[in-house]
Write a protein that holds these residues in place. Structure first.
Motif, short mmCIF file in Angstrom:
data_model
loop_
_atom_site.label_atom_id
_atom_site.label_comp_id
_atom_site.label_asym_id
_atom_site.label_seq_id
_atom_site.Cartn_x
_atom_site.Cartn_y
_atom_site.Cartn_z
N PRO A 56 0.81 -1.23 0.00
CA PRO A 56 0.00 0.00 0.00
C PRO A 56 0.84 1.28 0.00
O PRO A 56 1.89 1.33 0.63
CB PRO A 56 -0.79 -0.09 1.30
N SER A 57 0.34 2.28 -0.70
CA SER A 57 0.96 3.60 -0.65
C SER A 57 0.60 4.26 0.67
O SER A 57 -0.48 4.06 1.21
CB SER A 57 0.45 4.47 -1.81
N LEU A 58 1.52 5.05 1.18
CA LEU A 58 1.31 5.77 2.44
C LEU A 58 1.03 7.25 2.20
O LEU A 58 0.42 7.91 3.03
CB LEU A 58 2.54 5.61 3.35
N ALA A 59 1.48 7.76 1.07
CA ALA A 59 1.36 9.18 0.75
C ALA A 59 -0.10 9.61 0.74
O ALA A 59 -0.96 8.96 0.16
CB ALA A 59 1.99 9.46 -0.60
N GLY A 60 -0.36 10.71 1.44
CA GLY A 60 -1.68 11.31 1.44
C GLY A 60 -2.68 10.66 2.38
O GLY A 60 -3.81 11.13 2.48
N ALA A 96 4.47 8.95 15.12
CA ALA A 96 3.70 10.17 14.86
C ALA A 96 4.40 11.05 13.82
O ALA A 96 3.74 11.61 12.94
CB ALA A 96 3.46 10.93 16.15
N LEU A 97 5.71 11.17 13.91
CA LEU A 97 6.47 11.97 12.94
C LEU A 97 6.35 11.38 11.54
O LEU A 97 6.13 12.10 10.56
CB LEU A 97 7.94 12.05 13.34
N ILE A 98 6.50 10.07 11.44
CA ILE A 98 6.40 9.39 10.14
C ILE A 98 5.00 9.56 9.56
O ILE A 98 4.84 9.89 8.38
CB ILE A 98 6.77 7.90 10.28
N ALA A 99 3.99 9.35 10.39
CA ALA A 99 2.61 9.46 9.93
C ALA A 99 2.31 10.88 9.45
O ALA A 99 1.68 11.07 8.40
CB ALA A 99 1.65 9.07 11.05
N ASP A 100 2.78 11.86 10.20
CA ASP A 100 2.57 13.26 9.80
C ASP A 100 3.27 13.54 8.47
O ASP A 100 2.71 14.21 7.60
CB ASP A 100 3.08 14.19 10.90
N TYR A 101 4.48 13.04 8.33
CA TYR A 101 5.23 13.24 7.08
C TYR A 101 4.45 12.68 5.89
O TYR A 101 4.25 13.36 4.89
CB TYR A 101 6.60 12.59 7.19
N TYR A 102 4.01 11.43 6.00
CA TYR A 102 3.31 10.81 4.88
C TYR A 102 1.96 11.44 4.61
O TYR A 102 1.52 11.51 3.46
CB TYR A 102 3.17 9.30 5.09
N SER A 103 1.30 11.93 5.64
CA SER A 103 0.00 12.56 5.44
C SER A 103 0.11 13.83 4.60
O SER A 103 -0.84 14.24 3.94
CB SER A 103 -0.68 12.88 6.77
N LYS A 104 1.29 14.44 4.60
CA LYS A 104 1.52 15.69 3.86
C LYS A 104 2.07 15.45 2.45
O LYS A 104 2.27 16.42 1.70
CB LYS A 104 2.45 16.59 4.65
N GLN A 105 2.31 14.21 2.09
CA GLN A 105 2.84 13.90 0.76
C GLN A 105 1.69 13.76 -0.23
O GLN A 105 0.65 13.21 0.09
CB GLN A 105 3.64 12.60 0.78
N PRO A 106 1.88 14.26 -1.44
CA PRO A 106 0.81 14.09 -2.45
C PRO A 106 0.65 12.63 -2.85
O PRO A 106 1.65 11.89 -2.88
CB PRO A 106 1.29 14.95 -3.63
N LYS A 107 -0.57 12.24 -3.13
CA LYS A 107 -0.82 10.86 -3.53
C LYS A 107 -0.23 10.56 -4.88
O LYS A 107 -0.07 11.33 -5.73
CB LYS A 107 -2.33 10.58 -3.57
#
Length: 107
Positions: A56-60, A96-107
């Motif tokens: 699975p992709s994590l971005a976005g 939490a840092l990793i999750a925040d980072y990936y949540s801000k990446q474009p899909k």
């Protein structure tokens, strides 16, 4: 008396400047740390979390969802080929840092 007031005001100003500098210096450090931690996921989840394979992709994705999934792996609630082992190597703060980072990446 005036000298004491001036010294006190100067000291307060200096402390305020130092506090502001310390806060602004921490933001880039945590951003770099998050990026560096997230880079460890690239082998399976793709560069910047955009997978090109079956993984699975994590971005976005929502940071809350990513944290929840990682905690499930870490706590043994969710089994996987390797994630249940890898997740144990991260602190809650790192997750939490990793999750925040990936949540801000474009899909």
């Amino acid at each position: 008396m005036k000298k004491t007031i001036r010294v006190t005001a100067l000291a307060a100003s200096a402390l305020t400047v130092l506090a502001v500098q310390a806060q602004s210096a921490q933001a880039p450090v945590s951003q770099h740390l998050a990026r560096n931690l997230a880079a460890q996921c690239a082998n399976c989840h793709g560069t910047n979390g955009r997978s090109v394979a079956e993984v699975p992709s994590l971005a976005g994705q929502s940071a809350a969802v990513l944290v929840s999934k990682m905690k499930d792996y870490k706590d043994g609630k969710q089994q996987a080929t390797i994630m249940h082992q890898l997740s144990k190597g991260y602190t809650d703060e790192q997750i939490a840092l990793i999750a925040d980072y990936y949540s801000k990446q474009p899909k």
